[in-house]
Design an enzyme around this catalytic site. Structure first.
Site, PDB file in Angstrom:
ATOM      1  N   SER A   1     -36.065 107.146  87.808  1.00  0.00           N
ATOM      2  CA  SER A   1     -36.127 105.684  87.843  1.00  0.00           C
ATOM      3  C   SER A   1     -37.165 105.131  88.804  1.00  0.00           C
ATOM      4  O   SER A   1     -37.420 103.932  88.795  1.00  0.00           O
ATOM      5  CB  SER A   1     -34.763 105.120  88.249  1.00  0.00           C
ATOM      6  OG  SER A   1     -33.782 105.573  87.355  1.00  0.00           O
TER       7      SER A   1
ATOM      8  N   ASP B   1     -26.827 104.385  79.347  1.00  0.00           N
ATOM      9  CA  ASP B   1     -27.182 103.907  80.667  1.00  0.00           C
ATOM     10  C   ASP B   1     -26.419 104.758  81.677  1.00  0.00           C
ATOM     11  O   ASP B   1     -25.385 105.340  81.364  1.00  0.00           O
ATOM     12  CB  ASP B   1     -26.790 102.435  80.837  1.00  0.00           C
ATOM     13  CG  ASP B   1     -27.515 101.788  81.995  1.00  0.00           C
ATOM     14  OD1 ASP B   1     -28.490 101.059  81.715  1.00  0.00           O
ATOM     15  OD2 ASP B   1     -27.144 102.024  83.167  1.00  0.00           O
TER      16      ASP B   1
ATOM     17  N   HIS C   1     -24.811  96.739  82.050  1.00  0.00           N
ATOM     18  CA  HIS C   1     -25.058  95.796  83.129  1.00  0.00           C
ATOM     19  C   HIS C   1     -24.968  94.335  82.686  1.00  0.00           C
ATOM     20  O   HIS C   1     -25.045  93.436  83.510  1.00  0.00           O
ATOM     21  CB  HIS C   1     -26.446  96.013  83.741  1.00  0.00           C
ATOM     22  CG  HIS C   1     -26.605  97.368  84.342  1.00  0.00           C
ATOM     23  ND1 HIS C   1     -26.373  97.638  85.659  1.00  0.00           N
ATOM     24  CD2 HIS C   1     -26.959  98.550  83.788  1.00  0.00           C
ATOM     25  CE1 HIS C   1     -26.603  98.929  85.907  1.00  0.00           C
ATOM     26  NE2 HIS C   1     -26.952  99.498  84.785  1.00  0.00           N
TER      27      HIS C   1
END
Lengths: 379, 612
Positions: free
Chosen positions: B324, B363, B369
Site C-alpha cells: 500500500s 479489501d 470502508h
C-alpha cells in the site's frame, strides 16, 4: 642400416634400441631434454640460494614430469586422433561454461570448478588444438582446399577468442599459434600466409586501443625505453640485462652471480632463470643451452619428417614449432627483446602447469617417433 | 586415383619444404637470441659490469596507506591500525630450531603450531622471512626485545591492518577489504599494487577502491655484499589513499538498527533536500572484521547457511512488493490522467469485481470502508478504491507513471550490487513468462502486490520525491561531482499537495492507519504490508495460526517535518505483520533521534496482523 645389424651392437646402441622398442622413447630427444632439465636444476639451485629443499622439490617435479612423458609415449599415436576431436569439443564446451558461469559469478572465469579438481580449460586446449587441426586436415586432400582452410580457421579462432576473453591473452596467442602451425605444415598457400600476416599487422592497432590493458601497454612501451618505468616492468628488464651483460663471455661462475643473489632479479627460479644462468655461465653457457634447445626443435622436426601418418607428421611439426615459440617468448623477454609477459622457459623454469603441458607434448613426439601402425615398416 | 597419388606426392614435397623452412626459422631465432646475448655480454659487457658493481642499490616498494572512511560527523568507520608481527629469516639465524624453541616459549605457542612452523621453514627459501605470530602485544614485544642478542634471525615488523570499529552496524554500507586473491590480480595494475595486501571487496571499500588505495612509493637502498641495507639513497614517498566521508550518521544508523530490534529488515533514511543517505541499516548483519584476514571456512559457511541471511543487503539488494505504500503515487497518477477527482466520493465496499467477472478482490477490511474521498482512501488505506483506479488506468499508464518514480529502476547509488526491482508491464510478462497480461494483474498491481518489486532504497527515494513535490535525486553516500537532480512535472502542482496532505492524515488524522506515531513535529507517511504468500479465494486470513515466517512483511514510508521535510524514511520489518503496528513506530524512533525529540516510550513496535 641393414649392415648395422650384422655388427655386434655397442652398449649405446643397445640402450638406444631398448629405449625405443621397450619404453617407446626417442633416445636422441630424451638426451637433449634431460640435459636441459639438468641445467635447469643447476641454475635453479643457485637462484634458490642453494636451498636443498628446493632441489628436492624440483627433482620430484621433474621426475613426475618425465613419468608423465613416459606414460604419454606409451599411447599409440592413432589413439590421440581418436580422442582429439572429442577432447576439443569438451574443452570448447568447458570454455563456454566458464564464460557463462564466470559471467554470472562475477569472477572465477579462468578456473572451472569441477568438484575436487580445479583446472584451466586453456591449458587443456594447448594440447587439444594441434591434435584436432592435424586430425581434421589429415582426413582431407592436401594441400588444404579453401573450404577446409576456412573450417580449420574457425576451429582455431573460436577457442582463441574464448580464451582471450577470459582474459588470458598469452595463452590464447600460443594456442592460436599451435593451430596455425598445423595449417602451415599442411601446405597452406603462401598467399594465405601473406594475407594472414597482413591481417595481424592490421589488427595490431585495434589490439592496442581496444583489447590491451593500460599496464600491458606500459610493458610494451618500456621495451623501447626501460628507464621510463624504473618502478614497474622496466625494473625487471633493466635488472635482467645488467645480470646478463655483467656475466660476459665466460660468466662469473656457478653460485658467484651477484645480481641474482642480492635479490635484484625477481622470480629467479621461474621466469627469469635464464638471467641467473647467463650471469653465472656467460655467453658460452647460453650458446650451449640455446644449441640444446635448437637440437630439441630440430629433432622434433626430424621426427615429423619421418613420421608415417599424415596427422602424426603435422602434429609433431606443430609441437616442435610451438616449443620454439615458448623459448623465443621467454628468452626474448629476459634478453630485453620482447615485453615482459610472465611466460616460463620450457624445462628450465620451476613450475607445475607449464611443465605438464610441455611434457605431454614431448611424450606425443616420442610416441609419433616410436609407435608404428601394423602396416608400418621399422624405419 | 592417380590424381590423388599425385596430390599426395605434392603434399609430401610441400611438407618437406616447410619442415626445412621451419628448421631455418628456428635457426634464425636462436641466432638472433645469441646475437642479442653476445651484444649484451661482449659489446656492452664493460657497461653492464660497471652497472653491476654500482648495483649495490635495491629498490624497496613502500605500499601506500589506505584512505580511511568517516561518517558525516567525522567518526572513523574504517580505520588502519598498526599491528606487530614477529617473523624469522632462516638465513640470518645461527640455529633456526633453537631460535624457534625460544620464541615458542616466550610467545606460548602450542606444539602443533611449532611443528607447522618447522615444516614451513623447511620447505621455504632461506632468505624468505616466515611469519611466526601476528598481533603481538606489548609484553610479547618486550620479551622478544630482551632476548634479541640470541635471536639473530628474528625481527618484529609493523604492518597496517584494516579495522571496522562499528562491526555489524555498517557492514552492508562500508563493506570490507580482503586479501588480494588470484581473481583480483588479473584485474589489477600489478605495479600499483606492489606490496599491497588488501583490496576492497564489497560496499564503499569496493566502490571507491581507486580513491582509497593511493599510489605506492619506493626507497632505493644501498646494500652490502651480503644484501643487508646500509643506507637509504633515495625515497619516493607513497601517496596515501584519499580519506572518504560518508553522508551516513553513525548515531542515526545505530538507532535505526536498534529500532528494528529482533526483526530482519531494513531502514533507509534520506535527506529529501539533496538525496544524501543518512542511514541505511540492514538486519541481521555480520562483522566485517572477520573477512579482513580471510574468514575461516567454517565461519563463512555458517554465515552463508544462516536462514536469516546476514550477508544479504536488505536495503539495496533485497526486493519486496511495495504494498500500500505506493497508494499516494497511484493517487497522483489518477489525478494526472484525469481518472479521479480527489474531492469526489467513492463507495468502497468489501470487495471489487472486474465488470463481467466473478472474482472478488477483497479489501483488507472485511466489511469495507463505505464512502471515501481520495484523502480518506490514503489514510485508511482503502484497497477497493485503488483496485478500481488501477483497472481504469490500465497497466501501460501505470507502468509509465511508476517508472518515473523509480520503481523497477536502479537508483544509481554509489554502492555495488544494487537491485533494480521490477515494474511489470505487458512487454515484461511476454518476455519473462511468454504470457499475455491479464486485467486481474492490473487490479492487484494497484495496491503494490503481484509482480511489482522494489528495494527499500527505491522506497525512500520515492518518498523523498513526494516530500519535495517532485524533485528527484540520485541517492548518494559519498559526495562526488555529479548533478543528480531532476524534476518531475505534473499538469498541476496542486496534485502534489493533495498527495502530501493525504499522507499527513495517515499520521495526523485520528482514523489514520499510523495515527499512534503522531509526534510533536508533523509526520506524513503511508503504511503497507507485503504479502509473503497469496491468500486463496475465500480463505480466511489467519496469521496467528501460521509460522512466524509466513507473517506478512510490515512496511512504512514517511517524511518529516511535513511543512519543511528534512528526512524521509523507509522501513521494512520482515514478518512484522502490519505496517501500522510494527514498521511505523520504528520510523518514528528514527525520526525522533534525528529531530532530537525525547522518544515516546508508548510508541513501540507491536505485532498485529491488521491495520495495513
Amino acid at each position: 642400416m641393414a649392415s648395422d645389424r650384422l655388427q655386434p651392437m655397442r652398449l649405446g646402441d643397445r640402450l638406444g634400441a631398448t629405449l625405443r622398442s621397450v619404453f617407446k622413447l626417442d633416445p636422441v630427444l630424451l638426451f637433449f631434454v634431460a640435459l636441459i632439465a639438468m641445467i635447469g636444476v643447476v641454475a635453479g639451485y643457485s637462484a634458490a640460494e642453494q636451498s636443498e629443499a628446493w632441489v628436492e622439490r624440483s627433482i620430484v617435479r621433474l621426475g613426475l614430469g618425465f613419468g608423465l612423458m613416459l606414460l604419454i609415449a606409451q599411447i599409440p599415436q592413432r589413439w590421440y586422433f581418436v580422442v582429439a576431436p572429442w577432447l576439443f569439443a569438451v574443452v570448447v564446451l568447458m570454455l563456454v561454461a566458464v564464460w557463462l558461469v564466470g559471467d554470472m559469478g562475477g569472477g572465477a572465469k579462468r578456473w572451472l570448478d569441477l568438484g575436487v579438481i580445479r583446472f584451466q580449460p586453456a591449458e587443456l586446449m594447448k594440447v587439444a588444438m594441434p591434435m584436432t587441426i592435424a586430425w581434421f586436415l589429415a582426413r582431407r586432400p592436401l594441400p588444404p582446399r579453401p573450404l577446409d582452410v576456412l573450417a580449420a580457421m574457425l576451429a582455431v579462432g573460436i577457442p582463441t577468442v574464448l580464451i582471450a576473453g577470459q582474459p588470458d591473452l598469452g595463452s590464447s596467442l600460443l594456442i592460436m599459434a599451435s593451430g596455425l602451425f598445423v595449417l602451415f605444415f599442411a601446405g597452406l598457400s603462401w598467399w594465405y600466409i601473406g594475407g594472414f600476416v597482413a591481417l595481424v599487422a592490421a589488427a595490431m592497432p585495434v589490439m592496442w586501443f581496444f583489447v590491451m590493458h593500460a599496464y600491458q601497454k606500459q610493458r610494451v612501451l618500456t621495451l623501447f625505453d626501460p628507464t621510463s618505468d624504473p618502478l614497474g616492468a622496466g625494473y625487471h628488464t633493466i635488472q635482467s640485462m645488467i645480470a646478463i651483460g655483467s656475466g660476459g663471455v665466460w660468466g662469473k661462475g656457478w653460485l658467484q652471480g651477484t645480481q641474482s643473489h642480492l635479490d635484484f632479479l625477481p622470480e629467479g627460479t621461474t621466469d627469469f632463470i635464464l638471467a641467473v644462468y647467463a650471469e653465472e655461465f656467460g655467453l658460452v653457457g647460453l650458446l650451449v643451452l640455446f644449441l640444446l634447445y635448437l637440437a630439441v626443435i630440430w629433432r622434433g622436426l626430424w621426427i615429423a619428417e619421418h613420421a608415417e601418418s599424415v596427422e602424426g607428421r603435422l602434429l609433431a611439426a606443430s609441437i616442435s614449432m610451438t616449443f620454439m615459440v615458448y623459448v623465443l617468448v621467454n628468452a626474448g623477454m629476459v634478453l630485453g627483446l620482447l615485453p615482459v609477459v610472465g611466460a616460463p622457459l620450457p624445462l628450465m623454469s620451476y613450475g607445475g602447469t607449464a611443465l605438464v603441458t610441455i611434457m605431454v607434448g614431448l611424450g606425443m613426439l616420442m610416441s609419433i617417433r616410436t609407435q608404428r601402425s601394423f602396416l608400418g615398416h621399422d624405419r | 586415383m592417380l590424381d590423388r597419388l599425385h596430390d599426395h606426392g605434392r603434399a609430401r614435397r610441400v611438407f618437406r619444404l616447410r619442415i626445412l623452412f621451419a628448421a631455418l626459422i628456428s635457426l634464425v631465432v636462436v641466432l638472433t637470441l645469441l646475437g642479442r646475448a653476445a651484444w649484451l655480454q661482449i659489446a656492452q659487457h664493460d657497461h653492464y659490469l660497471a652497472k653491476a658493481e654500482k648495483n649495490r642499490t635495491r629498490l624497496v616498494v613502500v605500499p601506500p596507506e589506505r584512505g580511511r572512511i568517516f561518517d558525516a560527523q567525522g567518526e572513523v568507520v574504517a580505520d588502519n591500525v598498526a599491528t606487530y608481527q614477529v617473523q624469522i629469516t632462516p638465513e640470518h639465524s645461527q640455529d633456526v630450531g633453537a631460535e624457534l624453541a625460544m620464541l615458542a616459549d616466550v610467545l606460548g605457542l602450542d606444539a602443533p603450531v611449532v611443528e607447522a612452523l618447522e615444516e614451513r621453514i623447511r620447505v621455504s627459501r632461506r632468505f624468505d622471512p616466515v611469519l611466526v605470530k601476528t598481533g603481538l602485544d606489548e609484553v610479547e614485544r618486550a620479551r622478544i626485545a630482551r632476548l634479541k642478542p640470541w635471536l639473530l634471525g628474528t625481527e618484529i615488523v609493523s604492518s597496517l591492518k584494516r579495522v571496522y570499529p562499528y562491526r555489524e552496524l555498517l557492514a552492508h554500507v562500508v563493506g570490507y577489504v580482503g586479501r588480494i586473491n588470484a581473481e583480483d590480480v588479473k584485474r589489477l595494475d600489478p605495479d600499483a599494487y606492489q606490496g599491497t595486501q588488501y583490496i576492497g571487496k564489497t560496499g564503499i571499500e569496493r566502490q571507491y577502491e581507486d580513491r582509497l588505495h593511493g599510489e605506492p612509493g619506493y626507497r632505493i637502498v644501498e646494500v652490502d655484499a651480503l644484501g643487508r641495507e646500509v643506507k637509504v639513497l633515495d625515497t619516493q614517498r607513497p601517496v596515501p589513499g584519499e580519506d572518504i566521508a560518508l553522508t551516513i550518521d553513525v548515531g542515526l544508523q545505530g538507532v535505526a538498527a536498534a529500532a528494528l530490534g529482533e526483526y530482519a529488515g531494513a531502514v533507509v533514511a534520506q535527506d529529501p533536500r539533496d538525496g544524501a543517505i543518512r542511514a541505511m541499516a540492514s538486519r541481521p548483519s555480520f562483522d566485517p572484521n572477520l573477512f579482513v584476514d580471510g574468514i575461516s571456512h567454517k565461519a563463512y559457511r555458517e554465515l552463508l547457511e544462516d536462514p536469516d541471511r546476514p550477508l544479504y543487503n536488505r536495503a539495496t539488494r533485497a526486493t519486496y512488493p511495495p504494498g500500500s505504500t505506493i497508494k499516494p503515487v497511484m493517487g497522483l497518477a489518477g489525478m494526472e490522467y484525469g481518472l479521479i477527482d480527489p474531492d469526489e466520493r467513492f463507495f468502497a465496499g468489501p470487495y471489487y469485481q472486474i465488470p463481467g467477472n466473478d472474482h472478488r478482490y477483497r479489501d483488507w477490511r472485511k466489511w469495507g470502508h463505505g464512502w471515501v474521498d481520495f484523502e480518506e482512501s490514503v489514510f485508511r488505506s482503502v484497497d477497493v478504491y485503488y483496485y478500481d483506479l488501477a483497472f481504469r488506468m490500465g497497466i501501460d499508464r501505470m507502468h509509465a507513471f511508476l517508472t518515473e518514480f523509480g520503481i523497477g529502476q536502479k537508483t544509481g547509488i554509489d554502492l555495488p550490487g544494487e537491485s533494480a526491482g521490477l515494474m511489470p508491464s505487458r512487454d515484461w510478462k511476454q518476455r519473462a513468462k511468454q504470457q499475455v497480461w491479464f486485467p486481474g494483474e492490473t487490479v492487484i498491481a494497484g495496491i503494490g502486490q503481484g509482480y511489482m518489486l522494489s528495494t527499500m532504497l527505491q522506497m525512500a527515494n520515492m518518498t523523498s520525491t513526494l516530500a519535495s513535490s517532485g524533485v528527484r535525486h540520485v541517492p548518494w553516500l559519498v559526495a562526488g561531482d555529479r548533478s543528480p537532480q531532476s524534476r518531475l512535472k505534473l499538469s498541476s502542482d496542486d496534485y502534489w499537495q493533495r498527495a502530501r496532505e493525504a499522507m499527513r492524515s495517515v499520521v495526523g488524522h485520528e482514523r489514520g492507519t499510523a495515527h499512534k506515531i503522531e509526534a510533536p513535529y508533523p509526520i506524513a507517511g503511508k503504511t503497507g504490508t507485503a504479502q509473503v504468500f497469496s491468500v486463496a479465494q475465500d480463505d480466511e486470513y489467519d496469521a496467528e495460526e501460521l509460522e512466524r515466517r509466513l507473517h506478512d512483511h510490515a512496511l512504512f514510508v514517511g517524511f518529516a517535518p511535513y511543512d519543511d521535510p528534512k528526512l524521509s524514511v523507509a522501513v521494512i520489518a520482515e514478518h512484522g505483520g502490519s505496517g501500522s503496528g510494527t514498521a511505523a513506530p520504528i520510523a518514528r524512533q528514527v525520526m525522533d533521534f534525528w529531530f532530537d525529540v525525547e522518544p515516546d516510550a508508548d510508541v513501540q513496535p507491536e505485532f498485529s496482523e491488521r491495520g495495513d
